[in-house]
Design an enzyme around this catalytic site. Structure first.
Site, PDB file in Angstrom:
ATOM      1  N   ASN A   1       0.834  -1.205   0.000  1.00 37.59           N
ATOM      2  CA  ASN A   1       0.000   0.000   0.000  1.00 37.59           C
ATOM      3  C   ASN A   1       0.874   1.264   0.000  1.00 37.59           C
ATOM      4  O   ASN A   1       0.520   2.264   0.614  1.00 37.59           O
ATOM      5  CB  ASN A   1      -0.951  -0.001   1.201  1.00 37.59           C
ATOM      6  CG  ASN A   1      -2.077   0.994   1.032  1.00 37.59           C
ATOM      7  OD1 ASN A   1      -2.590   1.187  -0.080  1.00 37.59           O
ATOM      8  ND2 ASN A   1      -2.458   1.662   2.106  1.00 37.59           N
TER       9      ASN A   1
ATOM     10  N   ASP B   1       8.154  -8.714   3.264  1.00 28.76           N
ATOM     11  CA  ASP B   1       6.901  -8.868   4.000  1.00 28.76           C
ATOM     12  C   ASP B   1       7.251  -9.227   5.439  1.00 28.76           C
ATOM     13  O   ASP B   1       8.094 -10.107   5.662  1.00 28.76           O
ATOM     14  CB  ASP B   1       6.077  -9.989   3.335  1.00 28.76           C
ATOM     15  CG  ASP B   1       4.649  -9.986   3.828  1.00 28.76           C
ATOM     16  OD1 ASP B   1       4.433 -10.186   5.048  1.00 28.76           O
ATOM     17  OD2 ASP B   1       3.748  -9.764   3.005  1.00 28.76           O
TER      18      ASP B   1
ATOM     19  N   ASN C   1      -2.829 -10.812   7.452  1.00 28.92           N
ATOM     20  CA  ASN C   1      -1.774  -9.790   7.452  1.00 28.92           C
ATOM     21  C   ASN C   1      -1.583  -9.171   8.842  1.00 28.92           C
ATOM     22  O   ASN C   1      -0.464  -9.103   9.351  1.00 28.92           O
ATOM     23  CB  ASN C   1      -2.076  -8.707   6.416  1.00 28.92           C
ATOM     24  CG  ASN C   1      -0.827  -7.896   6.087  1.00 28.92           C
ATOM     25  OD1 ASN C   1       0.300  -8.378   6.238  1.00 28.92           O
ATOM     26  ND2 ASN C   1      -1.014  -6.673   5.652  1.00 28.92           N
TER      27      ASN C   1
ATOM     28  N   TYR D   1     -11.446  -5.618  10.415  1.00 29.69           N
ATOM     29  CA  TYR D   1     -10.265  -4.780  10.662  1.00 29.69           C
ATOM     30  C   TYR D   1     -10.115  -4.495  12.161  1.00 29.69           C
ATOM     31  O   TYR D   1      -9.075  -4.748  12.762  1.00 29.69           O
ATOM     32  CB  TYR D   1     -10.364  -3.465   9.875  1.00 29.69           C
ATOM     33  CG  TYR D   1      -9.335  -2.449  10.318  1.00 29.69           C
ATOM     34  CD1 TYR D   1      -7.987  -2.648  10.056  1.00 29.69           C
ATOM     35  CD2 TYR D   1      -9.704  -1.299  11.030  1.00 29.69           C
ATOM     36  CE1 TYR D   1      -7.026  -1.733  10.501  1.00 29.69           C
ATOM     37  CE2 TYR D   1      -8.763  -0.380  11.463  1.00 29.69           C
ATOM     38  CZ  TYR D   1      -7.421  -0.600  11.185  1.00 29.69           C
ATOM     39  OH  TYR D   1      -6.483   0.300  11.623  1.00 29.69           O
TER      40      TYR D   1
ATOM     41  N   PHE E   1      -6.956   7.777  16.716  1.00 29.05           N
ATOM     42  CA  PHE E   1      -8.290   8.195  16.294  1.00 29.05           C
ATOM     43  C   PHE E   1      -8.228   8.485  14.785  1.00 29.05           C
ATOM     44  O   PHE E   1      -8.061   7.550  14.023  1.00 29.05           O
ATOM     45  CB  PHE E   1      -8.824   9.296  17.228  1.00 29.05           C
ATOM     46  CG  PHE E   1      -9.384   8.629  18.481  1.00 29.05           C
ATOM     47  CD1 PHE E   1      -8.528   7.960  19.369  1.00 29.05           C
ATOM     48  CD2 PHE E   1     -10.744   8.558  18.720  1.00 29.05           C
ATOM     49  CE1 PHE E   1      -9.036   7.244  20.463  1.00 29.05           C
ATOM     50  CE2 PHE E   1     -11.259   7.859  19.817  1.00 29.05           C
ATOM     51  CZ  PHE E   1     -10.401   7.207  20.685  1.00 29.05           C
TER      52      PHE E   1
ATOM     53  N   ARG F   1     -15.739  13.339  14.319  1.00 29.05           N
ATOM     54  CA  ARG F   1     -14.601  12.464  14.585  1.00 29.05           C
ATOM     55  C   ARG F   1     -13.471  13.257  15.229  1.00 29.05           C
ATOM     56  O   ARG F   1     -13.455  14.486  15.196  1.00 29.05           O
ATOM     57  CB  ARG F   1     -14.078  11.841  13.271  1.00 29.05           C
ATOM     58  CG  ARG F   1     -15.050  10.917  12.582  1.00 29.05           C
ATOM     59  CD  ARG F   1     -15.317   9.654  13.389  1.00 29.05           C
ATOM     60  NE  ARG F   1     -16.302   8.783  12.762  1.00 29.05           N
ATOM     61  CZ  ARG F   1     -17.617   8.837  12.984  1.00 29.05           C
ATOM     62  NH1 ARG F   1     -18.132   9.754  13.802  1.00 29.05           N
ATOM     63  NH2 ARG F   1     -18.431   7.989  12.390  1.00 29.05           N
TER      64      ARG F   1
ATOM     65  N   GLY G   1     -23.332   1.320  10.411  1.00 25.65           N
ATOM     66  CA  GLY G   1     -22.203   1.155  11.335  1.00 25.65           C
ATOM     67  C   GLY G   1     -21.503   2.449  11.705  1.00 25.65           C
ATOM     68  O   GLY G   1     -20.632   2.443  12.570  1.00 25.65           O
ATOM     69  N   ASP G   2     -21.833   3.578  11.049  1.00 27.03           N
ATOM     70  CA  ASP G   2     -21.196   4.851  11.416  1.00 27.03           C
ATOM     71  C   ASP G   2     -21.811   5.400  12.708  1.00 27.03           C
ATOM     72  O   ASP G   2     -23.036   5.447  12.839  1.00 27.03           O
ATOM     73  CB  ASP G   2     -21.392   5.900  10.317  1.00 27.03           C
ATOM     74  CG  ASP G   2     -20.328   5.812   9.242  1.00 27.03           C
ATOM     75  OD1 ASP G   2     -19.367   5.016   9.419  1.00 27.03           O
ATOM     76  OD2 ASP G   2     -20.447   6.530   8.237  1.00 27.03           O
TER      77      ASP G   2
HETATM   78  N1  LIG Z   1      -4.181   6.017   8.977  1.00 24.27           N
HETATM   79  C1  LIG Z   1      -5.193   5.744   9.769  1.00 24.27           C
HETATM   80  O1  LIG Z   1      -6.267   6.328   9.652  1.00 24.27           O
HETATM   81  C2  LIG Z   1      -5.039   4.719  10.877  1.00 24.27           C
HETATM   82  C3  LIG Z   1      -5.938   4.756  11.961  1.00 24.27           C
HETATM   83  C4  LIG Z   1      -5.809   3.796  12.961  1.00 24.27           C
HETATM   84  C5  LIG Z   1      -4.806   2.835  12.876  1.00 24.27           C
HETATM   85  N2  LIG Z   1      -3.957   2.817  11.814  1.00 24.27           N
HETATM   86  C6  LIG Z   1      -2.938   1.767  11.744  1.00 24.27           C
HETATM   87  O2  LIG Z   1      -1.657   2.362  11.639  1.00 24.27           O
HETATM   88  C7  LIG Z   1      -0.809   1.577  10.812  1.00 24.27           C
HETATM   89  C8  LIG Z   1      -0.203   2.456   9.737  1.00 24.27           C
HETATM   90  O3  LIG Z   1      -1.255   3.078   9.011  1.00 24.27           O
HETATM   91  P1  LIG Z   1      -0.988   3.949   7.709  1.00 24.27           P
HETATM   92  O4  LIG Z   1      -2.084   4.927   7.626  1.00 24.27           O
HETATM   93  O5  LIG Z   1       0.411   4.396   7.694  1.00 24.27           O
HETATM   94  O6  LIG Z   1      -1.226   2.829   6.614  1.00 24.27           O
HETATM   95  P2  LIG Z   1      -0.473   2.649   5.217  1.00 24.27           P
HETATM   96  O7  LIG Z   1      -1.224   1.616   4.441  1.00 24.27           O
HETATM   97  O8  LIG Z   1      -0.202   3.958   4.588  1.00 24.27           O
HETATM   98  O9  LIG Z   1       0.925   2.061   5.704  1.00 24.27           O
HETATM   99  C9  LIG Z   1       1.105   0.703   6.035  1.00 24.27           C
HETATM  100  C10 LIG Z   1       2.347   0.224   5.285  1.00 24.27           C
HETATM  101  O10 LIG Z   1       2.590  -1.128   5.623  1.00 24.27           O
HETATM  102  C11 LIG Z   1       2.916  -1.834   4.443  1.00 24.27           C
HETATM  103  N3  LIG Z   1       2.561  -3.236   4.720  1.00 24.27           N
HETATM  104  C12 LIG Z   1       1.313  -3.759   4.890  1.00 24.27           C
HETATM  105  N4  LIG Z   1       1.405  -5.057   5.181  1.00 24.27           N
HETATM  106  C13 LIG Z   1       2.734  -5.371   5.212  1.00 24.27           C
HETATM  107  C14 LIG Z   1       3.468  -6.553   5.465  1.00 24.27           C
HETATM  108  N5  LIG Z   1       2.860  -7.718   5.743  1.00 24.27           N
HETATM  109  N6  LIG Z   1       4.825  -6.507   5.399  1.00 24.27           N
HETATM  110  C15 LIG Z   1       5.463  -5.336   5.112  1.00 24.27           C
HETATM  111  N7  LIG Z   1       4.820  -4.192   4.857  1.00 24.27           N
HETATM  112  C16 LIG Z   1       3.468  -4.210   4.921  1.00 24.27           C
HETATM  113  C17 LIG Z   1       2.139  -1.161   3.324  1.00 24.27           C
HETATM  114  O11 LIG Z   1       2.750  -1.342   2.065  1.00 24.27           O
HETATM  115  C18 LIG Z   1       2.180   0.305   3.771  1.00 24.27           C
HETATM  116  O12 LIG Z   1       3.298   0.971   3.223  1.00 24.27           O
HETATM  117  C19 LIG Z   1      -1.658   0.432  10.278  1.00 24.27           C
HETATM  118  O13 LIG Z   1      -1.389  -0.709  11.050  1.00 24.27           O
HETATM  119  C20 LIG Z   1      -3.069   0.923  10.490  1.00 24.27           C
HETATM  120  O14 LIG Z   1      -3.973  -0.142  10.688  1.00 24.27           O
HETATM  121  C21 LIG Z   1      -4.052   3.747  10.828  1.00 24.27           C
END
Ligand SMILES: NC(=O)c1ccc[n+]([C@@H]2O[C@H](COP(=O)([O-])OP(=O)(O)OC[C@H]3O[C@@H](n4cnc5c(N)ncnc54)[C@H](O)[C@@H]3O)[C@@H](O)[C@H]2O)c1
Length: 332
Positions: free
Chosen positions: A34, A57, A98, A147, A176, A229, A293-294
């Site tokens: 991503n 990974d 994942n 999720y 948040f 939010r 769900g919102d």
């Molecule tokens: N951004 C938000 O709104 C938000 C809110 C709450 C929690 N989070 C959590 O924070 C974390 C980071 O979020 P983000 O917004 O930076 O997401 P993002 O998708 O921008 O970043 C996640 C990164 O992890 C990489 N990735 C995913 N699975 C992988 C794997 N198995 N091995 C190696 N790389 C992997 C993706 O390529 C991506 O670059 C996530 O765990 C997400 O669930 C994010």
């Protein structure tokens, strides 16, 4: 040296920029599921440094063992994961695989390498529909999507692991609604496909990539009827991580769960207005039906992070809009 998993993603790249600026050594791993490799060039441009990066990974144990033997890692921030609430409903197995398996694999490798400090990315989605506001860490957990449940399982794994092991320092941070971008405009959030989050969606409307913002309901019991939010500037969120790492390093052993939010609700319409101001003209929107769900309002009680870490979000919604727009305006 600090290992950031998911280091080229939205939050990981902002953390990399901040800790390099603070003089820490860092290594990033990411499978690019991503994110794009171009983010690494942007980070180098921003920091003026070559940055250690390994494309793997996190679930690939042998590859991760190699990373731990190659670099003198002392602390880990585990950002890597799949984060789309909607996608998780369509692809639950992928999300559990994942999010849960990457954590288990990482903990095995860390244990072998005797690296015992980890900050874990959790989410306010763990709470589901709040029983009362603001939401403290002790609130009932009732996630409504795969999720949210995958993150709840991860938290439980970390808690059980912490109970069983000696000397581990673990912080679970429940985010948040992260928004905004680095003030340089060089890095920001680049979603693949249709954004799930409000702010990148508004940014695409501002860039004329989408005709209007869909506002899901304007008859909630909130300030202007639209959903509320707890948006938090990404730089404030990352400050929370660096403070958590610093605090953990002073502890012999720890397991802490902390909300990271501003502790203030902002409505969809208020965010849209802030963005219109940043862009310099009114952005179009249409009110459509509520989504299943919102919740009407979700915002954090972030006082625990304040007491423990001396952390508090300081950046405003206007700054989130201005910084996001600075990044998007330049995006090719
Ligand atoms: N951004 C938000 O709104 C938000 C809110 C709450 C929690 N989070 C959590 O924070 C974390 C980071 O979020 P983000 O917004 O930076 O997401 P993002 O998708 O921008 O970043 C996640 C990164 O992890 C990489 N990735 C995913 N699975 C992988 C794997 N198995 N091995 C190696 N790389 C992997 C993706 O390529 C991506 O670059 C996530 O765990 C997400 O669930 C994010």
């Amino acid at each position: 040296m600090i290992l950031l998993t998911g280091g080229l993603g939205y939050l990981g790249s902002h953390m990399a920029a901040q800790i390099i600026e603070q003089g820490h050594e860092v290594v990033l791993v990411d499978n690019l599921s991503n994110s794009k490799i171009a983010v690494l060039d942007r980070l180098s441009q921003l920091t003026g440094r070559d940055i250690s990066f390994v494309k793997i990974d996190v679930r690939d144990k042998a590859a991760m063992q190699e990373v731990f033997s190659q670099y003198p890692i002392t602390q880990v921030v585990h950002f890597a994961g799949s984060k789309s609430v909607n996608e998780s409903i369509q692809q639950p197995l992928d999300y559990y695989d994942n999010n849960v398996n990457s954590l288990i694999s990482l903990l095995h490798v860390m244990k072998e390498a005797q690296v015992k400090t980890i900050v874990f990315s959790s989410t306010a989605a763990i709470y589901g529909e709040p029983e009362s506001l603001p939401i403290p860490e002790s609130a009932r957990q009732a996630p409504i999507t795969p999720y949210g449940r995958s993150k709840q399982i991860c938290e439980q794994i970390l808690q059980d692991f912490s109970n069983a092991e000696q000397g581990w320092k673990i912080a679970v941070l429940r985010y948040f609604n992260p928004a905004g971008a680095h003030s340089s405009g060089i890095i920001g959030e680049v979603p693949n496909g249709i954004p799930n989050n409000l702010v990148p969606y508004i940014a695409q409307v501002a860039r004329d990539e989408r005709p209007f913002l869909q506002v899901f309901g304007n008859d909630y019991n909130t300030i202007d009827g639209t959903g509320v939010r707890d948006f938090i500037h990404v730089q404030d969120l990352i400050d929370g991580h660096t403070k958590a790492l610093a605090w953990l390093s002073t502890q012999p052993q720890a397991f802490e769960v902390l909300n990271l939010g501003r502790g203030e609700g902002v409505s969809v319409k208020q965010m849209l207005d802030a963005f219109s101001k940043a862009v310099g003209h009114e952005l179009p929107y249409k009110v459509v039906a509520r989504r299943d769900g919102d919740s009407a309002s979700v915002y954090a009680d972030a006082s625990r992070a304040n007491c423990l870490l001396g952390w508090q979000a300081t950046r405003t919604v206007d700054e989130m809009a201005i910084d996001t727009w600075r990044f998007y305006e330049k995006l090719a």
